[in-house]
Design an enzyme around this catalytic site. Structure first.
Site, PDB file in Angstrom:
ATOM      1  N   LYS A  21       4.219  13.688  11.219  1.00  0.00           N
ATOM      2  CA  LYS A  21       4.317  14.497  10.483  1.00  0.00           C
ATOM      3  C   LYS A  21       4.354  15.405  12.041  1.00  0.00           C
ATOM      4  O   LYS A  21       5.334  15.881  12.586  1.00  0.00           O
ATOM      5  CB  LYS A  21       3.494  15.214  10.159  1.00  0.00           C
ATOM      6  CG  LYS A  21       3.992  16.459   9.660  1.00  0.00           C
ATOM      7  CD  LYS A  21       2.690  17.447   8.880  1.00  0.00           C
ATOM      8  CE  LYS A  21       2.344  16.836   7.665  1.00  0.00           C
ATOM      9  NZ  LYS A  21       1.741  17.281   6.740  1.00  0.00           N
ATOM     10  N   ARG A  91      -2.787  21.463   8.762  1.00  0.00           N
ATOM     11  CA  ARG A  91      -1.919  19.948   7.810  1.00  0.00           C
ATOM     12  C   ARG A  91      -2.578  19.192   8.522  1.00  0.00           C
ATOM     13  O   ARG A  91      -2.955  18.797   9.538  1.00  0.00           O
ATOM     14  CB  ARG A  91      -0.536  20.184   7.784  1.00  0.00           C
ATOM     15  CG  ARG A  91      -0.113  20.985   6.610  1.00  0.00           C
ATOM     16  CD  ARG A  91       0.954  21.481   6.603  1.00  0.00           C
ATOM     17  NE  ARG A  91       1.866  22.430   6.611  1.00  0.00           N
ATOM     18  CZ  ARG A  91       2.321  22.901   4.822  1.00  0.00           C
ATOM     19  NH1 ARG A  91       2.192  21.644   4.327  1.00  0.00           N
ATOM     20  NH2 ARG A  91       2.771  23.617   4.589  1.00  0.00           N
ATOM     21  N   GLY A 100      -0.163  13.260  -0.303  1.00  0.00           N
ATOM     22  CA  GLY A 100      -1.302  13.883  -0.519  1.00  0.00           C
ATOM     23  C   GLY A 100      -3.157  13.172  -0.882  1.00  0.00           C
ATOM     24  O   GLY A 100      -4.198  13.543  -1.400  1.00  0.00           O
ATOM     25  N   MET A 102      -4.964  13.378   2.632  1.00  0.00           N
ATOM     26  CA  MET A 102      -5.686  14.214   3.109  1.00  0.00           C
ATOM     27  C   MET A 102      -5.595  16.131   2.899  1.00  0.00           C
ATOM     28  O   MET A 102      -4.441  16.542   2.060  1.00  0.00           O
ATOM     29  CB  MET A 102      -5.489  14.054   4.718  1.00  0.00           C
ATOM     30  CG  MET A 102      -6.270  12.478   5.068  1.00  0.00           C
ATOM     31  SD  MET A 102      -6.007  12.133   6.607  1.00  0.00           S
ATOM     32  CE  MET A 102      -4.298  11.590   6.164  1.00  0.00           C
ATOM     33  N   ARG A 336      10.146  13.374   6.745  1.00  0.00           N
ATOM     34  CA  ARG A 336       9.362  11.924   7.092  1.00  0.00           C
ATOM     35  C   ARG A 336      10.576  11.025   5.971  1.00  0.00           C
ATOM     36  O   ARG A 336      11.134  11.593   5.624  1.00  0.00           O
ATOM     37  CB  ARG A 336       8.090  11.781   6.483  1.00  0.00           C
ATOM     38  CG  ARG A 336       7.837  12.132   5.108  1.00  0.00           C
ATOM     39  CD  ARG A 336       6.938  13.203   4.642  1.00  0.00           C
ATOM     40  NE  ARG A 336       5.797  12.846   3.618  1.00  0.00           N
ATOM     41  CZ  ARG A 336       5.425  13.594   2.838  1.00  0.00           C
ATOM     42  NH1 ARG A 336       4.365  13.432   3.568  1.00  0.00           N
ATOM     43  NH2 ARG A 336       4.824  13.627   1.502  1.00  0.00           N
ATOM     44  N   HIS A 454      -6.057 -19.212 -11.107  1.00  0.00           N
ATOM     45  CA  HIS A 454      -5.537 -20.390 -11.823  1.00  0.00           C
ATOM     46  C   HIS A 454      -4.798 -19.471 -12.133  1.00  0.00           C
ATOM     47  O   HIS A 454      -3.246 -19.303 -12.714  1.00  0.00           O
ATOM     48  CB  HIS A 454      -6.330 -21.346 -12.711  1.00  0.00           C
ATOM     49  CG  HIS A 454      -5.263 -21.551 -13.277  1.00  0.00           C
ATOM     50  ND1 HIS A 454      -5.231 -21.299 -14.987  1.00  0.00           N
ATOM     51  CD2 HIS A 454      -5.050 -23.194 -13.123  1.00  0.00           C
ATOM     52  CE1 HIS A 454      -4.047 -22.043 -14.796  1.00  0.00           C
ATOM     53  NE2 HIS A 454      -4.512 -23.418 -14.435  1.00  0.00           N
ATOM     54  N   ARG A 560       3.464 -30.234  -8.145  1.00  0.00           N
ATOM     55  CA  ARG A 560       2.455 -30.495  -8.432  1.00  0.00           C
ATOM     56  C   ARG A 560       2.579 -30.973 -10.119  1.00  0.00           C
ATOM     57  O   ARG A 560       2.841 -30.511 -11.042  1.00  0.00           O
ATOM     58  CB  ARG A 560       1.579 -28.837  -9.202  1.00  0.00           C
ATOM     59  CG  ARG A 560       1.845 -28.455  -8.236  1.00  0.00           C
ATOM     60  CD  ARG A 560       1.364 -26.983  -8.065  1.00  0.00           C
ATOM     61  NE  ARG A 560       2.375 -26.149  -8.706  1.00  0.00           N
ATOM     62  CZ  ARG A 560       2.345 -24.815  -8.642  1.00  0.00           C
ATOM     63  NH1 ARG A 560       1.352 -24.180  -7.762  1.00  0.00           N
ATOM     64  NH2 ARG A 560       3.644 -24.234  -9.029  1.00  0.00           N
ATOM     65  N   GLU A 742      -5.015 -30.102   4.540  1.00  0.00           N
ATOM     66  CA  GLU A 742      -5.811 -28.683   3.775  1.00  0.00           C
ATOM     67  C   GLU A 742      -7.273 -29.123   3.996  1.00  0.00           C
ATOM     68  O   GLU A 742      -7.877 -28.407   2.944  1.00  0.00           O
ATOM     69  CB  GLU A 742      -5.494 -28.427   2.559  1.00  0.00           C
ATOM     70  CG  GLU A 742      -5.284 -30.381   1.373  1.00  0.00           C
ATOM     71  CD  GLU A 742      -4.711 -30.192   0.466  1.00  0.00           C
ATOM     72  OE1 GLU A 742      -4.518 -29.064  -0.716  1.00  0.00           O
ATOM     73  OE2 GLU A 742      -4.079 -31.203  -0.220  1.00  0.00           O
ATOM     74  N   SER A 761       2.366 -30.363   4.959  1.00  0.00           N
ATOM     75  CA  SER A 761       2.663 -29.439   4.971  1.00  0.00           C
ATOM     76  C   SER A 761       1.310 -28.572   4.327  1.00  0.00           C
ATOM     77  O   SER A 761       0.618 -29.291   3.492  1.00  0.00           O
ATOM     78  CB  SER A 761       3.302 -29.132   3.111  1.00  0.00           C
ATOM     79  OG  SER A 761       3.260 -27.939   2.569  1.00  0.00           O
ATOM     80  N   ASN A 765      -4.276 -22.607   0.494  1.00  0.00           N
ATOM     81  CA  ASN A 765      -5.815 -22.219  -0.386  1.00  0.00           C
ATOM     82  C   ASN A 765      -6.392 -23.150   0.011  1.00  0.00           C
ATOM     83  O   ASN A 765      -7.824 -22.245   0.480  1.00  0.00           O
ATOM     84  CB  ASN A 765      -5.153 -22.319  -1.875  1.00  0.00           C
ATOM     85  CG  ASN A 765      -3.828 -21.629  -2.438  1.00  0.00           C
ATOM     86  OD1 ASN A 765      -3.633 -20.861  -1.094  1.00  0.00           O
ATOM     87  ND2 ASN A 765      -3.174 -21.982  -3.102  1.00  0.00           N
ATOM     88  N   ASP A 766      -6.871 -24.528  -0.178  1.00  0.00           N
ATOM     89  CA  ASP A 766      -7.561 -24.938   0.426  1.00  0.00           C
ATOM     90  C   ASP A 766      -8.533 -25.192   1.397  1.00  0.00           C
ATOM     91  O   ASP A 766      -9.884 -25.039   1.749  1.00  0.00           O
ATOM     92  CB  ASP A 766      -7.350 -26.852  -0.034  1.00  0.00           C
ATOM     93  CG  ASP A 766      -7.883 -26.915  -1.740  1.00  0.00           C
ATOM     94  OD1 ASP A 766      -8.763 -26.554  -2.176  1.00  0.00           O
ATOM     95  OD2 ASP A 766      -7.235 -27.699  -2.401  1.00  0.00           O
ATOM     96  N   CYS A 828       3.172 -24.731   1.582  1.00  0.00           N
ATOM     97  CA  CYS A 828       3.201 -24.562   0.085  1.00  0.00           C
ATOM     98  C   CYS A 828       2.289 -23.907  -0.419  1.00  0.00           C
ATOM     99  O   CYS A 828       1.685 -23.899  -1.541  1.00  0.00           O
ATOM    100  CB  CYS A 828       3.282 -26.499  -0.318  1.00  0.00           C
ATOM    101  SG  CYS A 828       1.518 -27.221  -0.412  1.00  0.00           S
ATOM    102  N   TYR A 848       9.407 -24.809   7.558  1.00  0.00           N
ATOM    103  CA  TYR A 848       9.129 -23.957   6.436  1.00  0.00           C
ATOM    104  C   TYR A 848       8.811 -23.220   5.498  1.00  0.00           C
ATOM    105  O   TYR A 848       7.395 -24.070   5.916  1.00  0.00           O
ATOM    106  CB  TYR A 848      10.129 -24.899   5.190  1.00  0.00           C
ATOM    107  CG  TYR A 848       9.485 -25.870   4.328  1.00  0.00           C
ATOM    108  CD1 TYR A 848       8.974 -25.642   3.553  1.00  0.00           C
ATOM    109  CD2 TYR A 848       9.883 -27.116   5.061  1.00  0.00           C
ATOM    110  CE1 TYR A 848       7.825 -26.718   2.985  1.00  0.00           C
ATOM    111  CE2 TYR A 848       9.203 -27.702   4.322  1.00  0.00           C
ATOM    112  CZ  TYR A 848       7.816 -27.659   3.964  1.00  0.00           C
ATOM    113  OH  TYR A 848       7.150 -29.017   3.697  1.00  0.00           O
TER     114      TYR A 848
END
Length: 871
Positions: A21, A91, A100, A102, A336, A454, A560, A742, A761, A765-766, A828, A848
């Site tokens: 602002k 302000r 909205g 603060m 803004r 899952h 998979r 992994e 690849s 996650n693991d 992946c 990729y």
């Protein structure tokens, strides 16, 4: 240290110091736009306020006094002066817009003496008493934490007594009465009279705005929008201009383009004789800006439109503007970048490029990747959603809206789907065993689990709505009912869920499919031209593969195979293989599975003509394919074995920590015949499809290795099987053999593995789970607390931990490429669809990313933005 900047001293590039602002107000003043005078207290002072234990330094307060004098000189008014009083607003204004979240206080500088002098000078009692009562109310609520209810009861009571329908009907005497009542409330609640020293009002208000940076609502908003908590807010002190002095004044809020559709037409609301909060708070019903203002004051409307065009041209984006007209003079209070829907964002970006205001690169950068999901999944009809009431809220695990009858059993969900019913699957948690019901359901809700559970992962892959970790929902799967906050809901009742917000609603809410606009297709085309990082999809069947192609995927980065085993006509043979006493019996069961796998792979290869398909060999532990103990009797009959045999199999496969147990390549080393069968299916499918004139590029991926020896052991089986089949068929077929990285050890020995592998690849996650030592299915129980206490900045299962897990990916990539210059590198895991993670993967040079089909457009735009942001 410079603690305060007058408007006009700063620029739009100083948002970190002056807040959005303050930086924009300074910039507008430089542009010659009519902005009321003022100054900005920097964000650094907010940080210092908290370091000082919630107190502003004496040096800052002295500076405030000095800058008030400068403001008096610029305006020709006096702060607290009775003859020509200067009133100001205070302000907030952080680097990133937080609408909205603060606090704001208006009309500071009013005292009893100043108010009486203003009445005498203006002759407008109603106006003066109105703005004074507003000050006491806002100061009381914001600074002294007096409940809003106490003030509202006075106004509501008066309106009811006199039969008023709106505040406009109130007279000067009414506001004088309200003012006196507000003073009494203030004294009763705070134990002191309302302060009559303008500087004291200002000091306390600056304190209050700094305090509002750390309120629960502000923290929640920042968490949701990934805004750091250590930025602090600036404070803007600005000369008040009044839209409520009479019918020659007014106030409005507008967007330079329609924020819902993106249409190039001013979209706004306006009220004559009102202050800004009347619109924002809904005290009065605002009127359409164009209709109201252009009809009654066309010369002011034209001046406003000219300013809006100037602002858009300068900022090169749609603007959200607040303005006030005081006695016929137009003042711009704020500009803004405007919040907008995903549909509007895409249209605005393309239109701005076509109008030669921005370039294609800038257009792609303007699209918020987080909002693209809105364009890809069903959404609720807005009018229907307004009437609905949420009864529970979980994690917004997979976007989209869904409505159907609730069921608690996967088989029942599938059966009801056959009967033509739309269903929502509610489970305590899901497992691969639930896949049939998940395919049948419109969407699903789990009582337990997190963003990478899952249910969440499968939902995103299918493009279905999912709410996970909905703790208020208690599912009784055995009895066929659930309770939410103590209220019971039976199987078959209609419910609606919103995976974009996590809200759960009883009853039906109409949904609609989003439409791909021409502008969205254009943005994807531009992003595809710009990006250098490939984008593939995780897909396990023909349907998902075709969806991925439609969204722009360049291949399959993860198929998979275990997901193909859970269908009813296959799982029995899988179970026969598991309980087999000998290799011969296992091979017989595997031979029965071979035609199914062959069919699956042929369908995927055909759908992905001329695009690479990476197929992961069997990964999960075998116990996941066996029935729950209460289903042993039924399944034993299907398999024609004794219950004891099946129970023995369950007992022998039970593991204390199955995710670190007998799974992935470890399973294949124990039972190499599984790898042989899967390789046969992949290569035979490729041969048959190639004979039809379709280009096939199969890539076989070994999961969960920790040593190069595991990989070479299985690679030998894969290559021997594949080469024999290719030779026997008399065809030319190229294939790759690679591995998932992994485990931390695999990342560290990547150089040795790369000498044998065609590609890596990263299964992030693991890799995240093993690097942190967190169970991804249980981490949701404590990660929120970790984030709250600033132990971690974000959930590492949602966005890659660049410092730890990311370092392992970088190390493995560097060592792997050094050992094998032709090594292909991809990812992946779930992070493949996360924009922040994609930026990291681009920077470390991966080839990729692969993500669920419905995240492909997000990944394409994110990959283009990563290229543009890292030139």
């Amino acid at each position: 240290m410079k603690r305060i900047y007058m408007f006009g001293e700063g620029t739009q590039d100083q948002k970190e110091l002056l807040g959005g602002k303050g930086a924009n107000l300074s910039q507008m003043k430089k542009l010659g736009i009519p902005v009321p005078a003022g100054f900005t207290v920097t964000t650094e002072m907010c940080t210092q306020y908290y370091k000082n234990g919630g107190k502003n330094s004496p040096e800052l307060l002295e500076d405030v006094k000095t800058y008030v004098k400068q403001l008096e000189e610029e305006t020709g008014k006096g702060f607290g002066d009775k003859e020509n009083p200067l009133l100001v607003s205070v302000r907030s204004g952080a680097k990133f817009s937080m609408p909205g979240m603060m606090d704001t206080i208006l009309n500071l500088g009013l005292t009893d003496e100043v108010a009486e002098a203003m009445v005498e000078k203006t002759g407008n009692e109603r106006f003066v008493y109105d703005i004074y009562r507003r000050l006491i109310q806002m100061f009381g609520e914001v600074v002294k934490e007096v409940e809003m209810k106490a003030f509202n009861e006075v106004i509501d009571g008066l309106k009811e007594k006199k039969g008023y329908k709106s505040d406009v009907e109130m007279t000067a005497d009414d506001f004088k009465y309200i003012l006196e009542e507000f003073k009494k409330i203030y004294k009763k609640e705070t134990g002191e009279d309302f302060p009559q020293d303008p500087l004291s009002q200002l000091y306390e208000s600056i304190d209050a705005v700094f305090r509002s940076w750390d309120t629960p609502r502000a923290r929640i908003y920042r968490d949701h929008n990934k805004i750091p908590h250590d930025l602090g807010t600036a404070v803007n002190v600005q000369e008040m201009v009044f839209g409520n002095t009479g019918e020659n004044s007014g106030t409005g809020v507008l967007f330079t383009r329609n924020p819902k559709t993106g249409e190039n037409k001013v979209f706004g609301e306006f009220l004559f004789n009102a202050q800004g909060e009347d619109i924002v708070a809904g005290v009065r019903t605002p009127l359409d800006l164009e209709t109201e203002l252009s009809a009654k004051r066309p010369e002011i409307y034209k001046e406003l439109i000219d300013i809006l065009n100037k602002l858009e041209e300068h900022y090169k984006d749609m603007q959200d503007v607040e303005f006030t007209i005081e006695e016929g003079n137009l003042h711009i209070l704020q500009t803004r970048t405007g919040k907008r829907t995903a549909q509007a964002a895409v249209k605005i970006a393309v239109d701005l490029e076509r109008d030669n205001i921005i370039t294609k690169d800038e257009a792609v950068l303007k699209v918020d990747t987080a909002s693209i999901d809105q364009l890809l999944h069903p959404v609720f009809e807005e009018s229907a959603l307004e009437k609905a009431e949420s009864v529970a809220k979980g994690l917004a695990a997979s976007p989209g809206a869904a409505t159907g009858r609730i069921v608690f059993d996967s088989e029942e969900a599938a059966q009801m789907k056959v009967e033509g019913e739309k269903v929502l699957l509610f489970r305590k948690e899901t497992s691969p065993e639930d896949i049939e019901g998940m395919i049948a359901a419109e969407g699903f809700v789990t009582q337990l689990g997190g963003m990478t559970s899952h249910a969440a992962v499968v939902a995103r892959g299918m493009g279905k709505s999912c709410v996970s970790g909905a703790g208020e929902v208690v599912v009784n799967e055995e009895e066929g009912y659930m309770t939410i906050n103590g209220k019971k809901y039976e199987k078959g009742e209609f419910f609606s869920i919103d995976g974009s917000t996590g809200h759960i609603y009883p009853g039906k809410i109409d949904t609609k499919l989003p439409e791909f606009s021409e502008e969205f297709e254009t943005i994807l085309e531009w992003a595809t031209e710009i990006k250098t990082l490939g984008v593939k999809a995780n897909a396990d069947n023909e349907r998902d593969s075709k969806q991925a192609i439609k969204f722009g995927a360049e291949g399959i980065g993860l198929a998979r195979t275990e997901h193909m085993f859970f269908e009813e006509d296959r799982v029995t043979d899988v179970r026969r293989m598991i309980i087999a006493d000998s290799k011969e019996d296992r091979e017989k069961a595997l031979e029965r599975l071979l035609p199914h796998q062959l069919k699956d792979f042929k369908e995927i290869f055909k759908a992905m003509d001329d695009k690479a398909v990476t197929i992961r060999l069997l990964d999960p532990p075998l116990h996941e394919f066996l029935p729950a103990r209460d289903e042993v009797a039924k399944v034993a009959k299907q398999l024609d074995v004794s219950e004891e045999t099946l129970k023995n199999a369950l007992n022998s496969l039970e593991e204390a920590n199955p995710m670190l147990g007998h799974r992935g390549c470890r399973l294949a080393v124990t039972y190499p015949e599984i790898t042989v069968m899967q390789t046969k299916a992949i290569i035979q499918a490729a041969i048959e499809v190639a004979k039809e004139g379709i280009t096939v590029k199969p890539e076989i991926m070994v999961p969960l290795i920790s040593t190069v020896e595991e990989f070479t052991y299985l690679k030998e089986y894969i290559v021997k099987t594949a080469d024999e089949l290719i030779k026997e068929a008399g065809v030319e077929l190229e294939y790759l053999v690679g591995t998932m990285i992994e485990t931390p050890r695999a990342a560290l020995v990547a150089a040795e593995v790369a000498k044998e592998a065609d590609f890596f690849s990263y299964g992030t996650n693991d890799l995240t789970q093993m690097t942190f030592g967190f169970s991804r299915d249980d981490a949701g129980k404590f990660l929120a607390e970790y984030e709250k206490e600033k132990i971690i900045k974000f959930d590492p299962f949602s966005s890659i931990d660049q410092v730890g897990v990311g370092q392992l990916v970088d190390i493995a990539s560097t060592r792997g490429r050094d050992a094998n210059k032709n090594l292909v590198l991809g990812i992946c895991g779930e992070h493949g669809g996360d924009p922040d993670s994609i930026d990291f993967f681009h920077r470390i040079g991966l080839d990729y990313v692969s993500c669920s089909p419905f995240r492909v457009p997000v990944a394409i735009v994110a990959a283009a933005q990563a290229k543009l942001n890292n030139k």
